[in-house]
Design a protein around this motif. Structure first.
Motif, PDB file in Angstrom:
ATOM      1  N   LYS A 174       0.681  -1.274   0.104  1.00 14.13           N
ATOM      2  CA  LYS A 174      -0.030  -0.105  -0.028  1.00 14.13           C
ATOM      3  C   LYS A 174       0.724   1.278  -0.042  1.00 14.13           C
ATOM      4  O   LYS A 174       0.621   2.187  -0.815  1.00 14.13           O
ATOM      5  CB  LYS A 174      -1.011  -0.111   1.190  1.00 14.13           C
ATOM      6  N   TYR A 175       1.867   1.164   0.817  1.00  9.87           N
ATOM      7  CA  TYR A 175       2.694   2.436   0.942  1.00  9.87           C
ATOM      8  C   TYR A 175       3.896   2.360  -0.148  1.00  9.87           C
ATOM      9  O   TYR A 175       4.679   3.295   0.079  1.00  9.87           O
ATOM     10  CB  TYR A 175       3.082   2.524   2.238  1.00  9.87           C
ATOM     11  N   GLY A 176       3.942   1.434  -1.045  1.00 14.14           N
ATOM     12  CA  GLY A 176       5.206   1.549  -1.956  1.00 14.14           C
ATOM     13  C   GLY A 176       6.404   1.067  -1.222  1.00 14.14           C
ATOM     14  O   GLY A 176       7.338   1.834  -1.660  1.00 14.14           O
ATOM     15  N   LEU A 177       6.535   0.309  -0.321  1.00 12.13           N
ATOM     16  CA  LEU A 177       7.620   0.254   0.377  1.00 12.13           C
ATOM     17  C   LEU A 177       8.742  -0.345  -0.524  1.00 12.13           C
ATOM     18  O   LEU A 177       8.400  -1.404  -1.279  1.00 12.13           O
ATOM     19  CB  LEU A 177       7.607  -0.636   1.607  1.00 12.13           C
ATOM     20  N   ARG A 178       9.926   0.058  -0.703  1.00 15.63           N
ATOM     21  CA  ARG A 178      11.030  -0.723  -1.537  1.00 15.63           C
ATOM     22  C   ARG A 178      12.517  -0.143  -1.373  1.00 15.63           C
ATOM     23  O   ARG A 178      12.506   0.845  -0.363  1.00 15.63           O
ATOM     24  CB  ARG A 178      10.888  -0.525  -2.922  1.00 15.63           C
ATOM     25  N   ILE A 179      13.561  -0.619  -1.469  1.00 15.34           N
ATOM     26  CA  ILE A 179      14.866  -0.444  -1.151  1.00 15.34           C
ATOM     27  C   ILE A 179      15.325   0.500  -2.196  1.00 15.34           C
ATOM     28  O   ILE A 179      15.037   0.582  -3.503  1.00 15.34           O
ATOM     29  CB  ILE A 179      15.597  -1.710  -1.295  1.00 15.34           C
ATOM     30  N   GLU A 180      15.761   1.638  -1.834  1.00 19.91           N
ATOM     31  CA  GLU A 180      15.789   2.893  -2.749  1.00 19.91           C
ATOM     32  C   GLU A 180      17.083   3.881  -1.984  1.00 19.91           C
ATOM     33  O   GLU A 180      17.023   3.851  -0.826  1.00 19.91           O
ATOM     34  CB  GLU A 180      14.487   3.790  -2.830  1.00 19.91           C
ATOM     35  N   GLY A 181      18.065   4.117  -2.563  1.00 15.89           N
ATOM     36  CA  GLY A 181      18.971   5.040  -2.509  1.00 15.89           C
ATOM     37  C   GLY A 181      20.138   5.097  -3.513  1.00 15.89           C
ATOM     38  O   GLY A 181      20.167   4.231  -4.555  1.00 15.89           O
ATOM     39  N   ILE A 182      20.930   6.124  -3.808  1.00 17.31           N
ATOM     40  CA  ILE A 182      21.698   6.209  -4.595  1.00 17.31           C
ATOM     41  C   ILE A 182      23.069   5.357  -4.525  1.00 17.31           C
ATOM     42  O   ILE A 182      23.260   4.775  -5.378  1.00 17.31           O
ATOM     43  CB  ILE A 182      22.107   7.877  -4.812  1.00 17.31           C
ATOM     44  N   ALA A 183      23.421   5.316  -3.123  1.00 16.38           N
ATOM     45  CA  ALA A 183      24.599   4.474  -2.591  1.00 16.38           C
ATOM     46  C   ALA A 183      24.411   4.164  -1.201  1.00 16.38           C
ATOM     47  O   ALA A 183      23.845   4.944  -0.589  1.00 16.38           O
ATOM     48  CB  ALA A 183      25.938   5.033  -3.213  1.00 16.38           C
ATOM     49  N   PHE A 184      24.854   2.925  -1.111  1.00 17.43           N
ATOM     50  CA  PHE A 184      24.689   2.639   0.556  1.00 17.43           C
ATOM     51  C   PHE A 184      26.199   2.115   0.942  1.00 17.43           C
ATOM     52  O   PHE A 184      27.225   1.918   0.266  1.00 17.43           O
ATOM     53  CB  PHE A 184      23.790   1.197   0.506  1.00 17.43           C
ATOM     54  N   SER A 185      26.059   2.518   2.353  1.00 19.03           N
ATOM     55  CA  SER A 185      27.552   2.330   2.774  1.00 19.03           C
ATOM     56  C   SER A 185      27.848   0.763   2.652  1.00 19.03           C
ATOM     57  O   SER A 185      27.110  -0.053   2.599  1.00 19.03           O
ATOM     58  CB  SER A 185      27.553   2.691   4.324  1.00 19.03           C
ATOM     59  N   ARG A 186      29.407   0.542   2.887  1.00 20.49           N
ATOM     60  CA  ARG A 186      29.881  -0.713   2.839  1.00 20.49           C
ATOM     61  C   ARG A 186      29.392  -1.692   4.208  1.00 20.49           C
ATOM     62  O   ARG A 186      29.031  -2.756   3.822  1.00 20.49           O
ATOM     63  CB  ARG A 186      31.427  -0.588   2.783  1.00 20.49           C
ATOM     64  N   VAL A 187      29.210  -1.079   5.255  1.00 19.36           N
ATOM     65  CA  VAL A 187      28.673  -1.641   6.286  1.00 19.36           C
ATOM     66  C   VAL A 187      27.158  -2.246   5.953  1.00 19.36           C
ATOM     67  O   VAL A 187      27.059  -3.459   6.316  1.00 19.36           O
ATOM     68  CB  VAL A 187      28.372  -0.740   7.541  1.00 19.36           C
ATOM     69  N   ILE A 188      26.314  -1.549   5.624  1.00 19.89           N
ATOM     70  CA  ILE A 188      25.026  -2.105   5.005  1.00 19.89           C
ATOM     71  C   ILE A 188      25.164  -3.026   3.788  1.00 19.89           C
ATOM     72  O   ILE A 188      24.572  -4.279   4.250  1.00 19.89           O
ATOM     73  CB  ILE A 188      24.035  -1.028   4.390  1.00 19.89           C
ATOM     74  N   LEU A 189      25.945  -3.060   2.829  1.00 21.49           N
ATOM     75  CA  LEU A 189      26.197  -3.942   1.884  1.00 21.49           C
ATOM     76  C   LEU A 189      26.604  -5.094   2.558  1.00 21.49           C
ATOM     77  O   LEU A 189      26.058  -6.272   2.146  1.00 21.49           O
ATOM     78  CB  LEU A 189      27.333  -3.330   0.869  1.00 21.49           C
ATOM     79  N   ARG A 190      27.464  -5.188   3.627  1.00 22.26           N
ATOM     80  CA  ARG A 190      28.066  -6.393   4.122  1.00 22.26           C
ATOM     81  C   ARG A 190      26.918  -7.052   5.135  1.00 22.26           C
ATOM     82  O   ARG A 190      27.112  -8.137   4.990  1.00 22.26           O
ATOM     83  CB  ARG A 190      29.334  -6.036   5.031  1.00 22.26           C
ATOM     84  N   ASN A 191      25.864  -6.397   5.559  1.00 18.95           N
ATOM     85  CA  ASN A 191      25.128  -6.953   6.238  1.00 18.95           C
ATOM     86  C   ASN A 191      23.983  -7.379   5.734  1.00 18.95           C
ATOM     87  O   ASN A 191      23.108  -8.022   6.375  1.00 18.95           O
ATOM     88  CB  ASN A 191      24.672  -5.795   7.482  1.00 18.95           C
ATOM     89  N   MET A 192      23.879  -7.370   4.169  1.00 17.84           N
ATOM     90  CA  MET A 192      22.772  -7.853   3.605  1.00 17.84           C
ATOM     91  C   MET A 192      22.903  -9.583   3.445  1.00 17.84           C
ATOM     92  O   MET A 192      24.156  -9.941   3.385  1.00 17.84           O
ATOM     93  CB  MET A 192      22.923  -7.461   2.106  1.00 17.84           C
ATOM     94  N   PRO A 193      21.968 -10.131   3.631  1.00 18.61           N
ATOM     95  CA  PRO A 193      21.920 -11.825   3.458  1.00 18.61           C
ATOM     96  C   PRO A 193      22.587 -11.936   2.241  1.00 18.61           C
ATOM     97  O   PRO A 193      21.950 -11.354   0.890  1.00 18.61           O
ATOM     98  CB  PRO A 193      20.647 -12.034   3.544  1.00 18.61           C
ATOM     99  N   ILE A 194      23.380 -13.144   2.004  1.00 17.63           N
ATOM    100  CA  ILE A 194      24.027 -13.319   0.457  1.00 17.63           C
ATOM    101  C   ILE A 194      23.038 -14.284  -0.098  1.00 17.63           C
ATOM    102  O   ILE A 194      22.676 -14.294  -1.278  1.00 17.63           O
ATOM    103  CB  ILE A 194      25.175 -13.945   0.737  1.00 17.63           C
ATOM    104  N   TRP A 195      22.398 -15.289   0.656  1.00 26.24           N
ATOM    105  CA  TRP A 195      21.604 -16.175  -0.111  1.00 26.24           C
ATOM    106  C   TRP A 195      20.102 -15.479  -0.466  1.00 26.24           C
ATOM    107  O   TRP A 195      19.541 -14.754   0.226  1.00 26.24           O
ATOM    108  CB  TRP A 195      21.147 -17.322   0.775  1.00 26.24           C
ATOM    109  N   TYR A 196      19.761 -15.615  -2.014  1.00 26.95           N
ATOM    110  CA  TYR A 196      18.781 -15.129  -2.251  1.00 26.95           C
ATOM    111  C   TYR A 196      18.616 -13.476  -2.063  1.00 26.95           C
ATOM    112  O   TYR A 196      17.468 -13.020  -2.094  1.00 26.95           O
ATOM    113  CB  TYR A 196      17.344 -15.760  -1.713  1.00 26.95           C
ATOM    114  N   HIS A 197      19.913 -12.996  -2.209  1.00 30.16           N
ATOM    115  CA  HIS A 197      20.188 -11.640  -2.171  1.00 30.16           C
ATOM    116  C   HIS A 197      19.107 -11.012  -3.039  1.00 30.16           C
ATOM    117  O   HIS A 197      18.916 -11.071  -4.307  1.00 30.16           O
ATOM    118  CB  HIS A 197      21.652 -11.292  -2.551  1.00 30.16           C
TER     119      HIS A 197
END
Ligand code: ZN
Ligand code: ZN
Ligand code: ZN
Length: 257
Positions: free
Chosen positions: A66-89
């Motif tokens: 309903k609220y159009g939630l999604r991942i959005e941003g021009i660039a993300f910090s390396r800390v964030i990239l590293r914390n993402m799950p790898i499987w089914y990324h």
């Protein structure tokens, strides 16, 4: 449970909800190892979003839609990239969905207990030593460490599979990329600007913080997001790169002449 508190990734409740989401999956997703289903908003596996879902959980996915939630941003910090799950990324090439059942991937999950992108990167760095040979009997420091630490009998195969998983990530999601945070540095004001009380425009575009900071609501479904990394180097820096590159070729030209 509210979507906002769910996406703040606070321990206990989020974990319970994630576990319930992971259990209520359509038949097509049954082959996904439940241990790697971490979060439906960060990964590409599907959960029931219809009447087969527990009503309270359906409310979460309905609210997100309903609220159009999604991942959005021009660039993300390396800390964030590293914390993402790898499987089914979620942002990886869909190819990653078919890379779960190889012998090495099973070892990565069960013995190495790899869950995040960061853990995957760390394993690949272990076989970057010059002494490493592309063989499961390699005795380099990194391979021996992998054997000792995780009781893994094929360190090269596992580290190599880790690299293949990372290679499915677009540059914006790959912590091995040169990211805007690497060259944009901190926000600084000059003495002149301070004296005149001028605040220059902050050109840094990296979303930092935690994974919960990568979500946006009220997004425009007609505007597609991009997974390319912007080049935001100052013209002077770009010029330096060009000079460095042409310097090399000039030398070679010189030799030929
Ligand atoms: Zn193994
Ligand atoms: Zn080795
Ligand atoms: Zn292994």
């Amino acid at each position: 449970m509210r979507l906002k508190s769910y996406l703040s990734f606070q321990p206990t409740w989020t974990k319970v909800v994630d576990a319930l989401f992971a259990l209520n999956v359509p038949n097509s997703e049954r082959k996904v190892d439940p241990a790697v289903r971490v979060n439906i908003f960060l990964q590409s596996w599907q959960t029931y979003q219809n009447k087969n879902q527990i009503p309270r959980l359906k409310t979460l996915t309905d609210t997100a839609k309903k609220y159009g939630l999604r991942i959005e941003g021009i660039a993300f910090s390396r800390v964030i990239l590293r914390n993402m799950p790898i499987w089914y990324h979620r942002e990886a090439d869909p190819l990653i969905r078919s890379m779960n059942s190889t012998k090495a991937s099973v070892c990565l999950r069960t013995k190495h207990k790899i869950r995040t992108v960061g853990e995957t990167v760390d394993l690949t760095t272990k076989i970057q030593d010059e002494a490493h040979t592309q063989s499961s009997v390699c005795e380099c420091t990194g391979c021996n460490e992998i054997r000792a630490k995780w009781k893994c009998e094929h360190p090269h195969g596992c580290a190599n599979q880790a690299k293949k998983l990372l290679d499915t990530l677009p540059p914006k999601w790959d912590p091995r990329s040169e990211l805007p945070e690497d060259y944009q540095g901190e926000y600084k004001t000059s003495r002149e600007e301070n004296r005149n009380n001028i605040k220059p425009f902050d050109k840094r575009i990296t979303t930092a913080g935690s994974i919960s900071d990568i979500f946006r609501i009220f997004t425009d479904p007609d505007t597609k997001t991009t997974n390319q990394l912007p080049n935001l180097k100052e013209p002077a820096e770009i010029l330096e790169d060009v000079v460095a590159a042409t310097d090399g070729s000039c030398e070679n030209n010189g030799e030929e002449n």
